[in-house]
Design an enzyme around this catalytic site. Structure first.
Site, short mmCIF file in Angstrom:
data_model
loop_
_atom_site.label_atom_id
_atom_site.label_comp_id
_atom_site.label_asym_id
_atom_site.label_seq_id
_atom_site.Cartn_x
_atom_site.Cartn_y
_atom_site.Cartn_z
N TYR A 113 -1.71 -0.79 10.40
CA TYR A 113 -1.84 -0.97 8.95
C TYR A 113 -0.56 -0.53 8.23
CZ TYR A 113 -3.92 -0.96 4.30
OH TYR A 113 -4.18 -1.20 2.97
N SER A 131 0.86 -1.18 0.00
CA SER A 131 0.00 0.00 0.00
C SER A 131 0.90 1.23 0.00
CB SER A 131 -0.89 0.02 1.24
OG SER A 131 -1.54 1.27 1.41
#
Length: 313
Positions: free
Chosen positions: A209, A196
């Protein structure tokens, strides 16, 4: 060519599957379909578990409840609906944009769909063994399984931290480790790990995350170095803000903390990048299809953003 996709029933994962099927490959999808997506739904947001094999039940649920979050229960689903949420103006399939079996028939390809918890070593090994028993080998791995949770530092419990790391990072490690000997023996193959832009830049409230996605980038580089002498390429794809259920969940969680409505939060995220919009899931899938192709045989150890210029800016 034989491709293994983890998280293949999710929004981005299912588009990756379809993009690969268009290239005429055989695809095996591994996804933890039995657990649903309840962890992505903030408290108070409607959530209904629907057995997607029961077409009448699905249609009835959507007619009566108009849910905005649906638990994925089967890779054979074929009911297409519009998400009843004005904040995300796009159509989704209950599997994230495609029906696996329909796509296989359309492109004349074979596919396998298996339940798999990527954070469980035995699940991973058994699932890959089933695939290799049928196909003999795996040419390409796309490790796309992942979840999102968030919270300020004092709000993140150890259990929340560990669970996300187990799926987003340990799951990628386990799948890489399982397919590496197969590819090394054949002296060819490609591993594509979905990271990501959060692995390269971070915001408050994304501790676990961002840590997991940074870890995927580091893991990718290390595995690439180890497997390069065997002709195996290993790369990471780093999506920016993309129209998925994870982004909607993040909006519902973070918007109140920032004094914004969910719609305002999503609008700001769309404006974060120079292109001033969110990515479509198929735009992420296109890069994965390229990295899986023969045209990308000399690309390895890279973490490539598909983020509309977000990290650059």
């Amino acid at each position: 060519m034989r491709v293994l996709v983890t998280g293949g029933a999710g929004f981005i994962g299912s588009h990756i599957v379809e993009a690969l099927l268009k290239e005429g490959v055989e695809v095996a999808v591994l996804d933890n379909l039995s657990t649903g997506r309840r962890e992505h739904v903030p408290p108070g947001v409607p959530f209904y578990q629907v057995d997607l094999r029961d077409r009448e039940g699905v249609e009835r649920a959507f007619r009566e409840f108009r849910p905005t979050h649906v638990s994925h229960q089967a890779a054979q689903a074929s009911v297409k609906v519009s998400v009843d949420d004005p904040l995300l103006d796009f159509e989704v399939n209950l599997l994230g944009g495609m029906n696996l079996l329909e796509a296989c028939r359309r492109y004349g390809c074979q596919a396998i769909s298996l339940h798999c918890d990527v954070s469980a070593p035995d699940d991973v090994n058994e699932s890959i063994a089933q695939v290799t028993d049928r196909w003999g080998h795996v040419d390409i791995l796309v490790a796309a399984a992942g979840i999102y949770t968030g919270g300020l530092l004092g709000e993140v419990t150890l259990q929340q931290w560990q669970r996300l790391l187990d799926i987003n990072l340990t799951g990628v490690f386990l799948c890489n480790r399982a397919v590496a000997p197969i590819m090394m023996q054949r002296r060819s193959g490609s591993i594509i790990n979905i990271s990501s832009m959060s692995g390269k830049t971070s915001w408050a409230g994304t501790h676990e995350y961002s840590a997991s996605k940074s870890g995927v980038i580091g893991l990718t580089r290390s595995v690439a170095m180890e497997l390069a002498p065997y002709g195996v390429t290993v790369n990471a794809v780093c999506p920016g803000n993309t129209k998925t259920e994870l982004v909607l969940a993040a909006a519902r969680q973070n918007a109140p903390r920032e004094g914004l409505t969910v719609a305002e939060w999503l609008e700001r995220r769309a404006s974060d990048c120079p292109m001033k919009r969110m990515a479509e899931p198929w735009e992420i899938a296109g890069l994965c299809a390229f990295l899986a192709s023969e045209d990308a045989r000399y690309i390895t150890g890279q973490s490539i953003e598909v983020d509309g210029g977000m990290v650059m800016s």
